[in-house]
Scaffold this active site. Structure first.
Site, PDB file in Angstrom:
ATOM      1  N   GLY A   1       0.607  -1.338   0.203  1.00  0.00           N
ATOM      2  CA  GLY A   1      -0.043  -0.109   0.031  1.00  0.00           C
ATOM      3  C   GLY A   1       0.819   1.273   0.035  1.00  0.00           C
TER       4      GLY A   1
ATOM      5  CE1 TYR B   1      -8.983   1.287  -9.444  1.00  0.00           C
ATOM      6  CE2 TYR B   1      -7.126   1.500 -10.786  1.00  0.00           C
ATOM      7  CZ  TYR B   1      -8.041   0.751 -10.277  1.00  0.00           C
ATOM      8  OH  TYR B   1      -7.898  -0.784 -10.098  1.00  0.00           O
TER       9      TYR B   1
ATOM     10  N   GLY C   1       3.560  -3.398  -4.052  1.00  0.00           N
ATOM     11  CA  GLY C   1       3.843  -3.610  -5.210  1.00  0.00           C
ATOM     12  C   GLY C   1       4.312  -2.391  -5.942  1.00  0.00           C
TER      13      GLY C   1
ATOM     14  CD  GLU D   1       0.885  -9.122   1.856  1.00  0.00           C
ATOM     15  OE1 GLU D   1       0.137  -8.331   1.615  1.00  0.00           O
ATOM     16  OE2 GLU D   1       0.703 -10.038   2.420  1.00  0.00           O
TER      17      GLU D   1
ATOM     18  NE  ARG E   1      -3.242   2.739 -11.324  1.00  0.00           N
ATOM     19  CZ  ARG E   1      -3.005   4.164 -10.856  1.00  0.00           C
ATOM     20  NH1 ARG E   1      -2.554   5.009 -11.499  1.00  0.00           N
ATOM     21  NH2 ARG E   1      -3.417   4.283  -9.612  1.00  0.00           N
TER      22      ARG E   1
ATOM     23  CE1 TYR F   1      -1.903  -3.700  -8.629  1.00  0.00           C
ATOM     24  CE2 TYR F   1      -1.031  -1.405  -8.027  1.00  0.00           C
ATOM     25  CZ  TYR F   1      -1.254  -2.783  -7.765  1.00  0.00           C
ATOM     26  OH  TYR F   1      -0.957  -3.343  -6.688  1.00  0.00           O
TER      27      TYR F   1
ATOM     28  CB  CYS G   1     -16.381   2.873 -29.627  1.00  0.00           C
ATOM     29  SG  CYS G   1     -15.641   2.189 -31.037  1.00  0.00           S
TER      30      CYS G   1
END
Ligand code: LLP
Length: 451
Positions: A250, A351, A310, A308, A347, A409, A380
């Site tokens: 995170g 988001y 990423g 963890e 993304r 991501y 489209c």
């Protein structure tokens, strides 16, 4: 020196920089890569990945710790191999990711397996190769893992994933640590669940885990969650002899770097040139701060700490290079239509996330115009955009642009929507650039289908 390379701030250190107006990834000229391999094209810097891993590893040196890279952020084999060589562990969420780690030369015994819906087949595979631990997210999953282990005459290593009910103050779609989310087991139920696990003889209770969300840009939520977890971790250690506490991933990165040099006008959301210091003030989370806040809390526990991350490892280590196909003015708006689309980098559509957009070759005479443009792809859907109302330097059709901070991501979430082949991926190390995934072809896309 790369822009913001000198900064100590999380994720801002990277190896993309201009030399005489040309964008370089380490020692490789990005335009040459685009011409040779075509666009859209993902380009990664190996040195940046290694730097991020090593910086985090060093900052946590006072703790007995293992960094388990979250494979979901970017699962290219070459990137996994790079991290395996640094003795990284891996955080996986599917049998497919475990397969990749094994193929990349990673050690299954350093893999932690997360996710709320592990299938029997995935559990069997993980038990067969011998993973470090399953992070268990429900009572039903605990039973399924136990049943599978009994049938295979194995002992399954487990940790329970605790939902600490702490708000991470991040995007709603990537917050995971509150009772509104599907993740983990409620804090209050954990003690009872461990008791239940002790009665299942094919389980080996190894640890306890939490993860509160992604792209967290202040240290406070981490501190709050760890503080809440400490008494629980201590009690579980004393009662069940568990060895580790995983504090999840995170760690947020900088997507909007402050502008470094008065000579260069980086394109940004406002078009204004801001000194680096402003960006620093806006993002108080640094690796030093993260380590300084957490080490004193975790050290006295005397347990091994797992992490963890990423995005922190790969986010700023990758860009997506795209070419301007057309410029288009409608009644109200100016559009820059590029050859990358939401299928290549979802993304912004998903988001509403910000990616800095910079020219691959800077035109020193060019000015940021007052005109604001939408940078869009050819798909489209109105959601197919990379930037809205962004002031840009004047661009011409045929120019290459780079979407920054696309290493996490990015490709990992790419799809074949609109039957668009996914981009090639290039891993740069110094002056050498290696194609680590070839561009898909239309034939790849229909393989497995029947007429
Ligand atoms: N551990 C667990 C249990 C996770 O669910 C995640 C991410 C991580 C670690 C790694 O988080 P990181 O260090 O990368 O923040 N697609 C979204 C992000 C989804 C994150 C999902 N879980 C995005 O593009 O922002």
């Amino acid at each position: 020196m790369a822009f913001c390379r000198a900064s100590n701030y999380i994720g801002t250190m990277h190896d993309f920089h201009y030399r005489q107006g040309r964008l370089f990834c380490e020692g490789a000229d990005v335009e040459s890569l685009a011409l040779r391999h075509g666009t859209p094209l993902y380009v990664y810097s190996r040195r940046t990945i290694e730097n991020h891993f090593t910086r985090l590893d060093r900052a946590l040196a006072p703790l007995d710790h293992t960094i388990c890279y979250a494979v979901k952020a970017n699962s290219n084999l070459a990137i996994l191999t790079t991290l395996a060589r640094l003795k990284a562990g891996f955080d996986i969420v599917s049998g497919g990711e475990l397969y990749r780690v094994v193929r990349a030369g990673g050690d299954p015994a350093r893999c932690v397996f997360a996710g709320v819906g592990k299938t029997e087949e995935e559990i069997r595979y993980a038990l067969r190769v011998g993973i470090h631990c399953f992070n268990v997210e429900s009572a039903s999953e605990l039973d399924r893992i136990h049943r599978t282990a009994v049938a295979m005459r194995k002992k399954a290593p487990i940790a329970l994933r605790v939902n600490p009910d702490v708000e991470a103050h991040t995007h709603a779609k990537i917050t995971t640590g509150t009772y509104e989310n599907k993740f983990g087991i409620a804090y209050e139920e954990i003690t009872g669940m461990y008791e239940r696990a002790t009665r299942l003889p094919a389980l080996w209770l190894r640890g306890v885990q939490m993860h509160i969300g992604s792209q967290i840009t202040t240290v406070a939520p981490f501190v709050k969650a760890v503080r809440k977890m400490l008494p629980l971790a201590r009690a579980l250690r004393d009662r069940h002899g568990i060895e580790f506490f995983s504090i999840g991933g995170g760690i947020g990165i900088v997507y909007r770097p402050a502008l470094e040099s008065g000579n260069h006008r980086w394109w940004n959301a406002t078009g204004a040139i801001r000194p680096c210091a402003a960006g620093r003030a806006a993002l108080p989370l640094t690796i030093d701060l993260y380590a300084r806040a957490l080490i004193p809390l975790l050290k006295p526990l005397g347990m091994r700490i797992l992490l963890e991350p990423g995005r922190f490892i790969v986010g700023n280590a990758g860009i997506l290079v795209t070419r301007v196909e057309f410029l288009k003015q409608t009644g109200r708006k100016h559009f820059v239509i590029v050859d990358a689309a939401m299928n290549d980098l979802v993304r912004p559509a998903f988001y509403d996330s910000y990616h800095q957009i910079v020219p691959v070759r800077r035109n020193h005479r060019a000015q940021i115009t007052n005109r604001k443009s939408d940078v869009v792809g050819p798909i489209c859907e109105s959601g197919d955009y990379f930037a809205k109302d962004r002031p840009l330097e004047s661009v011409r059709e045929g120019d290459f642009l780079a979407l920054m901070s696309a290493g996490a991501y990015g490709f990992a979430m790419a799809s074949n929507y609109n039957t668009r082949p996914r981009p090639a991926e290039i891993l740069v190390s110094g002056k050498s650039a290696r194609m680590v995934r070839r561009r898909e072809t239309p034939a790849d896309l229909v393989r497995g289908e029947t007429r």
